[in-house]
Design a protein around this motif. Structure first.
Motif: not given
Ligand code: C2E
Ligand code: MG
Ligand code: MG
Ligand code: MG
Length: 286
Positions: A173-178
């Motif tokens: 799982i990746a957090i985008d536009d961090f």
């Protein structure tokens, strides 16, 4: 006289509103049809080790070519699909294509698919992912899912449940536009997240403005402290790339400096060039 002139303006204004409204309605109708016919295609943007020596992951990016208007930006049609409540159909198509394409690539390459905020409201996404993995035979560890930081402000308990379930299958799982949402750093520590993708707005001025570089380095230090892998997005120039390498700011680089989004068929070749060290920044500006 003044009155009739302003009435005239109102008429023009109303006509413009009408035209825009009609245009949007038209896009909605056409998008629905395109989704039903499975016409959403997918482009892939590679992420590389900072020195360019390996292509590790590809982000799947939805593409829609309107028969008359040509390519419509995903920022636009994804939002329309969300308004219509059909974005999950697009998600499913993109996951399907991404998994089918990824199984054909060299085994070390993973694929990363964007989820909409609406996908995180409903546990159906779990079944979608499970069945697509089964149908395509892609190993679950090769699938990454990106959720934007802003979508995490939703019902956090549902989001957490969905992400935990997906992660228990071995999905990353990746957090985008961090850094662009209301980042509360505390949730980063409590959510089942493996990767942060630092938004390109943090890269834009790092060469000109030392404060921007310091801010970026701060985010990187913090993320590393939480054992998160760091992808830096939107790297456009060699100067930015050099600075990121010098300050050890990235585990992976995604940006025009290395490659624009490309067709699935190009990925194996780009990967081979990278591993032969015949790949250079700007080799693949599509
Ligand atoms: P994103 O997930 O943050 O994807 C990265 C966007 O940045 C892509 O735009 C990519 O082409 C662009 N980009 C990459 N490198 C650079 C660079 O060096 N400079 C600049 N200026 N831009 C760069 P794209 O393909 O237009 O997608 C825009 C957004 O649309 C995505 O942002 C994502 O939020 C959304 N999107 C795209 N495909 C999907 C999808 O299948 N599902 C959902 N829910 N959203 C999607
Ligand atoms: Mg993304
Ligand atoms: Mg992004
Ligand atoms: Mg973005």
């Amino acid at each position: 006289e003044a009155k009739s002139r302003s009435r005239g303006r109102l008429v023009v204004f109303a006509e413009e509103m009408d035209a825009r409204y009609m245009e949007r309605q038209r896009l909605k109708t056409d998008l629905r049809a395109a989704v039903e016919r499975g016409e959403i295609s997918v482009a892939y943007q590679p992420m590389f080790k900072p020195d360019g020596s390996a292509l590790e992951c590809c982000e799947a990016l939805a593409r829609w070519t309107h028969p008359e208007k040509g390519a419509i930006a995903p920022d636009i049609f994804i939002q329309i699909a969300e308004e219509m409540g059909i974005v999950s159909d697009i998600t499913r198509q993109v996951i399907e294509k991404a998994c089918r394409d990824c199984v054909k690539w060299p085994e070390h390459i993973t694929v990363s698919v964007n989820l909409s905020v609406q996908d995180l409201r409903n546990e159906l996404i779990i079944n979608t992912v499970k069945s697509v993995l089964a149908e395509t035979g892609l190993a679950s560890h090769r699938l990454h899912l990106e959720v934007t930081e802003s979508s995490l402000i939703e019902e956090l308990s549902t989001v957490r449940l969905i992400l935990e379930q997906l992660r228990s299958y071995g999905i990353t799982i990746a957090i985008d536009d961090f850094g662009t949402g209301f980042s509360s750093l505390s949730y980063l520590d409590t959510l089942p997240v493996d990767v942060v993708k630092i938004d390109r707005s943090f890269v834009r001025n790092i060469c000109e403005d030392v404060r921007r570089l310091k801010l970026l380095r701060g985010i990187v230090t913090l993320s590393r402290g939480l054992n998160l892998q760091i992808v830096v997005e939107g790297v456009e120039t060699r100067e930015q790339l050099a600075l990121l390498i010098k300050h050890n700011c990235a585990d992976l680089i995604q940006g025009y400096v290395y490659s624009m989004p490309v067709a699935a068929e190009s990925i194996a070749e780009i990967s081979q060039l990278a591993s032969r060290k015949q790949f250079e920044a700007r080799t693949y500006v599509a």
